[in-house]
Design an enzyme around this catalytic site. Structure first.
Site, short mmCIF file in Angstrom:
data_model
loop_
_atom_site.label_atom_id
_atom_site.label_comp_id
_atom_site.label_asym_id
_atom_site.label_seq_id
_atom_site.Cartn_x
_atom_site.Cartn_y
_atom_site.Cartn_z
N THR A 86 14.29 -11.37 12.10
CA THR A 86 13.33 -12.33 10.78
C THR A 86 15.42 -12.52 10.41
OG1 THR A 86 12.25 -11.61 9.88
CG2 THR A 86 13.14 -12.30 8.54
N THR A 87 16.57 -11.60 10.18
CA THR A 87 17.77 -11.56 10.12
C THR A 87 18.52 -13.49 10.58
OG1 THR A 87 17.69 -9.70 8.70
CG2 THR A 87 19.45 -11.18 9.30
N TRP A 131 6.14 -20.91 13.58
CA TRP A 131 5.60 -20.76 15.20
C TRP A 131 4.80 -20.87 15.84
CZ3 TRP A 131 8.34 -15.27 15.39
CH2 TRP A 131 8.26 -15.01 14.44
N HIS A 136 5.43 -13.86 17.20
CA HIS A 136 6.69 -12.65 18.17
C HIS A 136 5.79 -13.44 19.61
CE1 HIS A 136 8.22 -10.51 15.75
NE2 HIS A 136 7.27 -10.41 14.37
N ARG A 169 17.57 -3.75 19.99
CA ARG A 169 17.76 -2.60 19.28
C ARG A 169 18.10 -1.25 19.57
NH1 ARG A 169 14.95 -1.75 12.98
NH2 ARG A 169 16.86 0.08 12.60
N HIS A 181 6.73 0.78 9.73
CA HIS A 181 6.00 -0.71 9.40
C HIS A 181 4.68 -0.83 9.20
CE1 HIS A 181 6.91 -5.14 8.16
NE2 HIS A 181 6.28 -5.36 9.10
#
Length: 371
Positions: A86-87, A131, A136, A169, A181
């Protein structure tokens, strides 16, 4: 020596199954592209806190794309959950310096037609909530979806170069972040899992919950074998068609054989992407992005210390830590590979540009164990 023998036997076993499944020999050759470091070595280096080194060709390290703004290039962002996607999406959609093309201040005015057209031409996802290929979407579905989506956007068939980007990540932090989450109510029920034109069935992907998984314990989150959070990065970056899509019994492969194939595919796809960054290295990721695409941002990416993230504040026992790493071992091996490729690309950039400050910055990250 033992690791080498075990790994060789495993890869030989996979080759036998591949022949039985009649998978194209050229695909096999690419997937088993030889590297100096074997996958199991990557897992050991991670768990021992060491840095793995791999052999890469110059063409893997030198990435340079002059992005056309007339619609012939489109940046496709493969957004993996809880990787800081998102960043990066926000940076791409709001913080590009477009002054060379647009002579208006899109950040002060409510509407800037030039900037909107620029984003429509250059970005597949034009806004945070845009999207076009679903929420995703993974590598497999994006490669089925993007061309048709862009043709529809332009109202005609258009020949484009698709420049794929993603973020990777640390697998331990990513998995814990996803668990937290989900505890808060996330389900990602709307994600389209499509492979070879067919959506995954409920039988192929049984859910771990009914409506949601709010307040799920870490034990239960780990224990559900069909939890898609497990090895999410290596699965989403792989070409799933080579393992029979979501039908795990079709290929006759064992669990590990199937995942080693996906790992090999994910490595190849990641290596061939126009760009990827590391969530834990925002400043260096920005430097690599700007130099890869010759596009600049008007803001600086900021590195957040682990203590400022949800996953960084979680207290894990050694037992849970080891369990998480074991079930996500293919993501661990992918991350070690990605991390080395990321830093080798930066080192190559520093050498080519004779940038001593960048060279020192990279060295500091490596020496201080922040890599």
């Amino acid at each position: 020596m033992t690791t080498l023998v075990v790994t060789s036997i495993l890869f030989m076993s996979i080759e036998v199954h591949l022949s039985q499944a009649s998978i194209n020999s050229s695909v096999k050759t690419k997937l088993f592209h030889s590297h100096k470091t074997l996958p199991l070595d990557d897992y050991k280096t991670y768990t021992s806190g060491k840095f793995a080194r791999h052999y890469f060709l110059n063409q893997d390290l030198i990435r340079s794309f002059n992005v056309s703004v007339n619609g012939s290039d489109v940046i496709v962002f493969l957004r993996i959950q809880k990787t800081g996607s998102t960043t990066l999406a926000r940076h791409m959609q709001k913080h590009f310096n477009v002054s060379p093309w647009c002579q208006c201040n899109q950040f002060l005015s409510k509407q800037c037609d030039c900037y909107e057209k620029w984003k429509s031409n250059v970005l597949l996802q034009r806004t945070i909530t845009d999207w076009p290929c679903g929420l995703h979407a993974d590598w497999t579905y994006l490669h089925e979806c993007v061309e048709g989506t862009m043709n529809q956007r332009h109202g005609q068939e258009i020949k484009q170069r698709h420049l794929y980007v993603t973020m990777v990540r640390d697998p331990l932090r990513r998995f814990v972040s996803e668990w937290e989450h989900v505890v808060r109510g996330a389900t990602w029920k709307g994600v389209k899992r499509i492979c070879n034109g067919h959506a995954a069935t409920k039988a192929e992907l049984p859910r771990c919950f009914r409506r949601n998984w709010i307040n799920v314990t870490l034990h239960d989150f780990i224990d559900c074998s069909t939890n898609l959070g497990i090895n999410r990065q290596s699965r989403m970056l792989a070409n799933l068609s080579i393992v029979g899509c979501y039908n795990t019994s079709a290929s006759g492969l064992t669990y590990d054989e199937r995942h080693y194939l996906m790992l090999a595919s994910a490595k190849e796809n990641l290596r061939n992407m126009a760009y990827f960054g590391l969530t834990g290295h925002q400043e260096l990721s920005q430097i690599l992005f700007e130099n890869t695409f010759n596009l600049n941002f008007i803001t600086k990416f900021k590195d957040n210390p682990p203590s400022k993230t949800w996953s960084g504040t979680a207290i894990l026992s050694n037992v849970y830590r080891n369990k998480i790493l074991h079930i996500n071992r293919f993501d661990v091996m992918l991350y070690q590979y990605a991390k080395d490729l990321f830093f080798q690309r930066l080192q190559m950039l520093a050498e080519r540009t004779k940038d001593s400050s960048l060279r020192n910055f990279i060295h500091m990250r490596l020496v201080n164990g922040n890599a």
